[in-house]
Enzyme design. Sequence first.
Site, PDB file in Angstrom:
ATOM      1  N   TYR A  99       1.175 -11.532   9.473  1.00  0.00           N
ATOM      2  CA  TYR A  99       1.879 -11.797   8.217  1.00  0.00           C
ATOM      3  C   TYR A  99       3.008 -10.814   7.967  1.00  0.00           C
ATOM      4  CZ  TYR A  99       0.147 -15.564   5.299  1.00  0.00           C
ATOM      5  OH  TYR A  99      -0.069 -16.789   4.759  1.00  0.00           O
ATOM      6  N   ASP A 130      -5.241  -4.255   3.301  1.00  0.00           N
ATOM      7  CA  ASP A 130      -4.227  -3.901   4.288  1.00  0.00           C
ATOM      8  C   ASP A 130      -3.806  -2.436   4.326  1.00  0.00           C
ATOM      9  OD1 ASP A 130      -4.173  -6.365   5.428  1.00  0.00           O
ATOM     10  OD2 ASP A 130      -2.460  -7.108   4.315  1.00  0.00           O
TER      11      ASP A 130
HETATM   12 CU   LIG Z   1      -1.043 -16.998   3.272  1.00  0.00          CU
END
Ligand SMILES: [Cu+2]
Length: 760
Positions: A494, A398
Amino acid sequence: MTSSGSRGLLVAVVLLSVLCVALIIGLIVIGVDRSELKDKMAAQGLYSNGKNDWRVTPRTPSVFDTFSEAEIREIKNFMHNQASLNLVPISEATLSSNYIFLIDPLLPPKYDVLSHLSGDRQAPDRRARVTVFKGASTPPTVEEYVVWPIPNVNMFALLNNSAQTKQIPWNSRPMDPVEMTALEKFVRPILGKLRPLLEQSYGYWYGDDCGDKCLRIAYIPRGIESGDRKAIIWFFRNNVDGYYVWPTSLRLLVTCGTNDPNQFVLDSVYYEGISHRTAEEVLDIYITTRQREIRKYPFPPGGATHGSPEARDKKEPQGSPKRPPMQVEPDGRRFQVDGQHVKYMDWEFNFRLRTVNGLQLMDVRFRGERIAYEVSMSDVAVLYSGDAPEGILIQYVDAGFSLGALHFPVVKGYDCPDNAVYFNNTFFDSVSGDAKTHADALCLFEHNTALPVRRHHSMNFFPLQPDLEDPYYYRFSMAGTVLVLRGIATVWNYDYVFDYVFHPNGVIETKVSSTGYIQAFTTRDDSKYGFYIDRDFGITGNLHHHLFNFKIDFDIGGQRNLFETWDLKLDETQRNELIRGRNVAMKQRYMERNLRRTEREALIDYNFNEPKYYVMYNERTNNSNGYPRGYRIYSPNFSKKLFPDGWYFENGVSWARHQLVVTRYKDDEDTSATLWTQGDPYRPVRKFSNFYEDNQAIVNEDLVVWACIGLHHIPVAEDVPVTTTPGKQLSVILAPLNFFDEDPSMTSRDAVVHRYRDEN
Ligand SMILES: [Cu+2]
């Protein structure tokens, strides 16, 4: 006044106070709104309302400070004025232009900073790293420059980092708006051709006339092997909350590793689990010859779908109409902030939000003494499984998405408690090519944990006399409060809540909790890679592994530290003193100190069968018992990576091979993450395992601990609409270990001792 008279007065005062409090509570229950409530509580002295007694002004400038918008623009303008770089603004750029992708603060060398902090020299210059995409070069390249001093910038030079490959491959760069624009232009006519199929299959398509039935485009930035650049373009139903959980079964694989969009190539059209060469081929099969029947999906229902965040079933809501409990700071804040420097109880630290790597603490001290030069987030990875190509290939690293830039404004009073204070996130925005500020992206708050730091009730285990007369009969407790610095990164679907928690007993916790939408996939049949979250739409949540890498640059008693494990072993001795006249074989655990002398000796693979303490210490400084002062590092959240070392993209997350790694400090090895790993994890520009593969000696050296924690996640029904944090909090704990002479919180004013004899 007699003693009974004063007691009477006391009772009256207490009664009156209780009445006042009851009155306030009455007002609360009647239903004033939150801000009114706070004002009322402030008037009663129960809440510190907006008083700036916690913020010191004027603040002193710090070598650790990140950049203001003006500073970012100054750097940008300075670089644009360098004719040799031939830079254009990103808004005017094409793939064959040179433009600035990122401007990120770059710390000065550690030892320059240390001598400045000890008063031996002036503050070293603040510097920036400027990342330039050079599409105009042949072949196209990426270059990083160091720019200084800031402010009043007048110097720049190529940045050479010995921890990285000499050249940063063009194809390892993050996807940016310039490439996205080119890709959209490339896929638009393909999607136009596919329209009859898309409209019949999903009721959504892509084009000028799609109105509220437009597909939404997303991408996965990944080549199939080192050096190439292929984007998986996939498509989601639009005009629906939580589109992340509404994927369609269509993907396009496009080769785009060139600075000329006319050279882009469509590799395959993946539809309904089958890969096709061209759009024409798909149309031929499904429309013209009807060799296969089109799967016609229902249209997502109107109103709340499984992705929408609104409360369900409003007729029978969970809980009570009364508001949840609130925290109160009756006498105002107990911490102080000076710019990016925080003081709280015995703690002191600087915080900074880096554009690529996220939150970082610098110069962390307790009672003025440095414990760590740095405690920080380094990288985040999510490794997926699946039937479809994106499931197989999605291995997110990320930092490549610039984690720091993804710290958006938080929801005040919910993401952070009512009593929090907030800080902005100012950064160079790679989308607009300009400075940008997300207001209130970080929060800082003191928090009552409701768990006593320590307590005891003394007891007589052999009661022969009345306890209450015993002067040594008592109970004591200390209220548990901590300071929390929180930042939340939203990486597409997320959300990661990062907390740095400071406890009064010298413990620091670095925590991460995951929430947000799960990544959804499509499949035609029941799958061993995930469960359906919507069977009618063929949508699954697939199993994945979250991994987090934290950096802890301990400086215990200075920079000469040692790392050892205290291994718990079992011995067996013959004892004859226990039962006279009989030899008994007794097994006992004992500890064996095991000094790790080199970087490879210090690779820790967590093993349930071999319990140990992991200890960083300084052998030249002892506590009062003559033991070297140290800190222990541990985590309940070590997590096993299943991919074999060196396998394919695993090279990009080599920091997950071991749960703890200890390396000798190097300025160039500042983080395990780069912007480039996401684009080419196969042969990464910076490979973390190289940090220790030279196997340097680590005895009495400046040492850094890299801790990897994680969580295997198999999404199920309760991960809809979003994954929830309870039970998904991971932490790395740094705890003093013979560092003090006793529990340092023994000086706290938050503690109480009741001796029974005094009370009677
Ligand atoms: Cu997850």
